[in-house]
Design a protein around this motif. Structure first.
Motif, PDB file in Angstrom:
ATOM      1  N   VAL A  43       0.967  -1.167   0.111  1.00 39.72           N
ATOM      2  CA  VAL A  43      -0.333  -0.453  -0.346  1.00 39.72           C
ATOM      3  C   VAL A  43       0.971   1.446  -0.241  1.00 39.72           C
ATOM      4  CG1 VAL A  43      -1.859   1.651   1.519  1.00 39.72           C
ATOM      5  CG2 VAL A  43      -1.383  -1.285   1.220  1.00 39.72           C
ATOM      6  N   GLU A  44       0.897   2.248  -1.412  1.00 39.97           N
ATOM      7  CA  GLU A  44       1.495   3.315  -0.946  1.00 39.97           C
ATOM      8  C   GLU A  44       0.313   4.266  -0.196  1.00 39.97           C
ATOM      9  OE1 GLU A  44       3.348   6.918  -4.301  1.00 39.97           O
ATOM     10  OE2 GLU A  44       1.605   5.097  -4.927  1.00 39.97           O
ATOM     11  N   ARG A  45       1.385   5.176   0.880  1.00 44.24           N
ATOM     12  CA  ARG A  45       0.531   6.128   1.701  1.00 44.24           C
ATOM     13  C   ARG A  45       1.007   7.434   1.895  1.00 44.24           C
ATOM     14  NH1 ARG A  45       0.104   2.959   7.790  1.00 44.24           N
ATOM     15  NH2 ARG A  45      -2.046   3.434   7.810  1.00 44.24           N
ATOM     16  N   ALA A  46       0.482   8.435   1.974  1.00 38.55           N
ATOM     17  CA  ALA A  46       0.914   9.827   2.495  1.00 38.55           C
ATOM     18  C   ALA A  46       0.206  10.635   3.954  1.00 38.55           C
ATOM     19  CB  ALA A  46       0.455  10.339   1.077  1.00 38.55           C
ATOM     20  N   GLY A  47       0.654  11.920   4.019  1.00 41.35           N
ATOM     21  CA  GLY A  47       0.589  12.426   5.355  1.00 41.35           C
ATOM     22  C   GLY A  47       0.861  11.227   5.675  1.00 41.35           C
ATOM     23  N   ASP A  48      -0.308  11.470   7.551  1.00 41.81           N
ATOM     24  CA  ASP A  48       0.130  10.955   9.022  1.00 41.81           C
ATOM     25  C   ASP A  48       0.076   9.555   8.562  1.00 41.81           C
ATOM     26  OD1 ASP A  48       0.308  13.436  10.094  1.00 41.81           O
ATOM     27  OD2 ASP A  48      -2.297  13.789  11.024  1.00 41.81           O
ATOM     28  N   GLU A  49      -0.964   9.191   7.659  1.00 40.61           N
ATOM     29  CA  GLU A  49      -1.304   7.571   7.773  1.00 40.61           C
ATOM     30  C   GLU A  49       0.721   6.788   6.938  1.00 40.61           C
ATOM     31  OE1 GLU A  49      -3.740   6.098   7.627  1.00 40.61           O
ATOM     32  OE2 GLU A  49      -4.683   7.446   8.735  1.00 40.61           O
ATOM     33  N   ALA A  50       1.196   7.632   6.381  1.00 41.40           N
ATOM     34  CA  ALA A  50       2.780   7.234   6.285  1.00 41.40           C
ATOM     35  C   ALA A  50       3.527   7.552   7.738  1.00 41.40           C
ATOM     36  CB  ALA A  50       3.163   8.513   5.244  1.00 41.40           C
ATOM     37  N   LEU A  51       3.342   7.773   8.541  1.00 39.66           N
ATOM     38  CA  LEU A  51       4.122   7.889   9.053  1.00 39.66           C
ATOM     39  C   LEU A  51       4.374   7.114  10.575  1.00 39.66           C
ATOM     40  CD1 LEU A  51       4.156  11.166  10.899  1.00 39.66           C
ATOM     41  CD2 LEU A  51       4.829  11.025   9.109  1.00 39.66           C
ATOM     42  N   LEU A  52       6.126   6.118  10.778  1.00 44.35           N
ATOM     43  CA  LEU A  52       6.179   5.500  11.570  1.00 44.35           C
ATOM     44  C   LEU A  52       6.943   6.153  13.007  1.00 44.35           C
ATOM     45  CD1 LEU A  52       6.605   2.715  12.762  1.00 44.35           C
ATOM     46  CD2 LEU A  52       8.679   2.238  11.748  1.00 44.35           C
ATOM     47  N   HIS A  53       5.889   5.440  14.510  1.00 42.03           N
ATOM     48  CA  HIS A  53       6.342   6.313  15.571  1.00 42.03           C
ATOM     49  C   HIS A  53       7.486   6.087  16.623  1.00 42.03           C
ATOM     50  CE1 HIS A  53       3.010   9.159  14.745  1.00 42.03           C
ATOM     51  NE2 HIS A  53       2.604   8.988  14.469  1.00 42.03           N
ATOM     52  N   VAL A  54       8.310   6.042  15.962  1.00 40.59           N
ATOM     53  CA  VAL A  54       9.655   5.324  17.127  1.00 40.59           C
ATOM     54  C   VAL A  54      10.107   6.578  18.658  1.00 40.59           C
ATOM     55  CG1 VAL A  54      11.959   4.821  16.287  1.00 40.59           C
ATOM     56  CG2 VAL A  54      10.467   5.207  14.252  1.00 40.59           C
ATOM     57  N   PRO A  55      10.113   5.657  19.421  1.00 39.99           N
ATOM     58  CA  PRO A  55      10.592   5.451  20.711  1.00 39.99           C
ATOM     59  C   PRO A  55      12.136   5.995  20.687  1.00 39.99           C
ATOM     60  CG  PRO A  55       9.842   3.355  20.824  1.00 39.99           C
ATOM     61  CD  PRO A  55       9.972   4.714  19.594  1.00 39.99           C
ATOM     62  N   ARG A  56      12.087   7.215  21.755  1.00 42.44           N
ATOM     63  CA  ARG A  56      13.576   7.024  21.750  1.00 42.44           C
ATOM     64  C   ARG A  56      13.564   8.204  23.160  1.00 42.44           C
ATOM     65  NH1 ARG A  56      13.786  13.364  21.837  1.00 42.44           N
ATOM     66  NH2 ARG A  56      12.279  14.177  19.996  1.00 42.44           N
ATOM     67  N   SER A  57      14.631   7.544  23.161  1.00 44.12           N
ATOM     68  CA  SER A  57      15.034   7.545  25.577  1.00 44.12           C
ATOM     69  C   SER A  57      17.162   8.299  25.414  1.00 44.12           C
ATOM     70  CB  SER A  57      15.091   6.871  26.719  1.00 44.12           C
ATOM     71  OG  SER A  57      15.898   6.079  25.875  1.00 44.12           O
ATOM     72  N   SER A  58      17.141   8.879  26.682  1.00 43.81           N
ATOM     73  CA  SER A  58      18.098   9.710  26.161  1.00 43.81           C
ATOM     74  C   SER A  58      19.192   8.198  26.124  1.00 43.81           C
ATOM     75  CB  SER A  58      19.005  10.067  27.490  1.00 43.81           C
ATOM     76  OG  SER A  58      17.857   9.619  28.631  1.00 43.81           O
ATOM     77  N   ASN A  59      19.076   7.136  27.036  1.00 46.92           N
ATOM     78  CA  ASN A  59      20.172   6.114  27.415  1.00 46.92           C
ATOM     79  C   ASN A  59      19.877   5.068  26.098  1.00 46.92           C
ATOM     80  OD1 ASN A  59      17.532   4.933  28.136  1.00 46.92           O
ATOM     81  ND2 ASN A  59      17.817   4.044  29.340  1.00 46.92           N
ATOM     82  N   ALA A  60      19.255   5.874  24.977  1.00 44.27           N
ATOM     83  CA  ALA A  60      19.087   4.298  23.912  1.00 44.27           C
ATOM     84  C   ALA A  60      20.293   4.894  22.767  1.00 44.27           C
ATOM     85  CB  ALA A  60      17.813   4.659  23.121  1.00 44.27           C
ATOM     86  N   SER A  61      21.017   5.869  22.844  1.00 45.23           N
ATOM     87  CA  SER A  61      21.566   6.018  21.351  1.00 45.23           C
ATOM     88  C   SER A  61      22.582   5.023  21.003  1.00 45.23           C
ATOM     89  CB  SER A  61      22.123   7.620  22.029  1.00 45.23           C
ATOM     90  OG  SER A  61      23.371   7.050  22.902  1.00 45.23           O
ATOM     91  N   ALA A  62      23.253   4.189  22.107  1.00 42.43           N
ATOM     92  CA  ALA A  62      24.875   3.647  22.011  1.00 42.43           C
ATOM     93  C   ALA A  62      24.234   2.481  20.639  1.00 42.43           C
ATOM     94  CB  ALA A  62      25.199   3.040  23.507  1.00 42.43           C
ATOM     95  N   GLU A  63      22.925   1.344  21.575  1.00 44.69           N
ATOM     96  CA  GLU A  63      22.584   0.518  21.340  1.00 44.69           C
ATOM     97  C   GLU A  63      21.782   1.180  19.962  1.00 44.69           C
ATOM     98  OE1 GLU A  63      19.008  -3.358  22.059  1.00 44.69           O
ATOM     99  OE2 GLU A  63      20.213  -2.108  23.705  1.00 44.69           O
ATOM    100  N   ALA A  64      21.070   2.170  19.527  1.00 44.49           N
ATOM    101  CA  ALA A  64      20.523   2.412  18.245  1.00 44.49           C
ATOM    102  C   ALA A  64      21.402   2.878  17.376  1.00 44.49           C
ATOM    103  CB  ALA A  64      19.507   4.066  18.710  1.00 44.49           C
ATOM    104  N   ALA A  65      22.821   3.134  17.690  1.00 52.08           N
ATOM    105  CA  ALA A  65      23.684   3.475  16.490  1.00 52.08           C
ATOM    106  C   ALA A  65      23.996   1.786  15.668  1.00 52.08           C
ATOM    107  CB  ALA A  65      24.631   4.073  17.495  1.00 52.08           C
ATOM    108  N   ASP A  66      24.542   1.191  17.361  1.00 44.97           N
ATOM    109  CA  ASP A  66      24.634  -0.239  17.073  1.00 44.97           C
ATOM    110  C   ASP A  66      23.799  -0.651  15.947  1.00 44.97           C
ATOM    111  OD1 ASP A  66      24.585  -3.885  18.355  1.00 44.97           O
ATOM    112  OD2 ASP A  66      26.052  -3.093  17.119  1.00 44.97           O
TER     113      ASP A  66
END
Length: 304
Positions: A43-66
Motif C-alpha cells: 500500500v502506498e501511503r501519504a501524510g499522517d498515515e505514512a508515519l512510523l512513530h519511533v520511541p527514543r530515550s537518552s540512554n538508547a543512543s548506543a544501542e540505536a547506533a549499533d
C-alpha cells in the motif's frame, strides 16, 4: 545459479504478485528471521498515515547506533524493549518520539497471518492514537510497524524489511522445534489437547458444504458434518484440511468469539468471496467424515 546477495534478499524490496500481495518472504533486517511468507498487501501511503512513530530515550543512543549499523533501518533500544513488560512501566512522556515517514507499507489483515512478530503494550505517541509497536520477536529489532488498538491488521514499513525470493523458503530452518521437543512429543501434545493447531482455508465458492453447530464444550462454533449437493462433497471437505470438531475462529479476519452458530453461518454466507476462514483444532480428530445431504440454511439449523 543465484548469487549470495540474491539469497540475502533486498532491503525495502517490493516485489508483488498480480494481486498486489507480497511475492516472497519478508525478513527481519537484523537477525533475518522470517516475519511474513507471501503475505501482506503493498500500500502506498501519504501524510499522517505514512508515519512510523519511533520511541527514543537518552540512554538508547548506543544501542540505536549499533542497530542502525547492523540493519540500515530505524532500530532503537527503546523500541527494542517495548515488548518487554518490565520495560514498559514508564508513562509515554518518559521518552520522546520521532515520526519517520515511509511511502510504502505492507498491510496484513490479521496478526495471526504473521509468522513472527512481537507486539508491545499499548503506547500513545502524539497525534497517533493508541498503538502497539511491531518488533521482531527473535532479536527485538524495531519498531518495524504497528497495530492500532482494536484492529486485527498490522502495518509494516516496507523500507525496513528485507524481501527474499520465495524459492529460499526453508520451514525447518526458519521454524525449528523448541530444544528438547521432538515431533513425536509435539504430536502427543496435540492429540491430548495440550496444544491448539491454528490454520486457514480460502474458498471462492458460495456453498461450502459443511454443517456448523455450537461447540459441544460450550466454547465457539464447530463443524459437525460435511454436506453434499447432488451427490458431490463440498469445498470444505475436498480441501482435505478441515476435520469434524474444528472450530471457526474468524471469517475474513472478523472474530467469531461470543457468537452462536447461526450468527457465524450468516457471516459466512454474507461474506464476499474469496472467503478466508481461520480454524482452531484442539486434540485429535476422527478421520472418517460424516456426510449429510445439503439443506438451505435456516436460523435454527443447517449449514452453508
Amino acid at each position: 545459479e543465484p548469487t549470495s546477495s540474491e539469497a540475502d534478499g533486498v532491503l525495502g524490496g517490493r516485489c508483488v504478485d498480480t494481486g498486489g500481495i507480497n511475492a516472497g518472504m519478508l525478513r527481519c533486517p537484523r537477525c533475518f528471521s522470517r516475519l511474513l511468507s507471501q503475505c501482506g498487501r503493498l500500500v502506498e501511503r501519504a501524510g499522517d498515515e505514512a508515519l512510523l512513530h519511533v520511541p527514543r530515550s537518552s540512554n538508547a543512543s548506543a544501542e540505536a547506533a549499533d542497530g542502525a549499523a547492523d540493519s540500515g533501518t530505524v532500530t532503537t533500544a527503546a523500541a527494542g524493549t517495548a515488548a518487554d513488560p518490565a520495560a514498559d512501566t514508564a508513562p509515554d512522556g518518559a521518552c520522546g518520539w520521532d515520526a519517520v515517514p515511509h511511502e510504502w507499507w505492507w498491510v496484513v489483515e490479521d496478526v495471526n497471518d504473521v509468522d513472527n512478530v512481537a507486539l508491545s503494550y499499548l503506547v500513545t505517541p502524539p497525534a497517533a492514537g493508541a498503538i502497539r509497536l511491531a518488533l521482531c520477536s527473535e532479536c527485538r529489532c524495531g519498531p518495524l510497524g504497528y497495530q492500532r488498538d482494536g484492529e486485527a491488521k498490522v502495518w509494516f514499513a516496507a523500507p525496513l524489511l528485507r524481501q527474499q525470493d520465495a524459492m529460499y523458503a526453508d520451514d525447518a530452518a526458519d521454524f525449528p522445534l523448541p530444544a528438547g521437543l521432538d515431533v513425536a512429543q509435539l504430536q502427543a501434545m496435540l492429540d491430548s489437547g495440550q496444544a491448539t493447531v491454528a490454520f486457514k482455508t480460502t474458498f471462492e465458492e458460495a456453498r461450502l458444504g459443511m454443517m456448523l453447530q455450537d461447540a459441544a464444550d460450550g466454547d465457539g462454533v464447530e463443524v459437525t458434518a460435511f454436506t453434499e449437493f447432488e451427490g458431490r462433497p463440498g469445498p470444505v471437505e475436498l480441501s482435505g484440511k478441515v476435520k469434524l470438531g474444528d472450530k471457526v475462529a474468524r471469517v475474513n479476519g472478523q472474530s467469531t468469539r461470543g457468537l452462536d452458530f447461526a450468527a457465524v453461518l450468516e457471516m459466512i454466507i454474507d461474506a464476499p468471496r474469496p472467503l478466508t476462514l481461520h480454524w482452531e483444532r484442539t486434540g485429535s480428530r476422527p478421520q472418517d467424515a460424516s456426510r449429510v445431504a445439503h439443506s438451505d440454511f435456516k436460523p435454527i439449523a443447517g449449514g452453508p
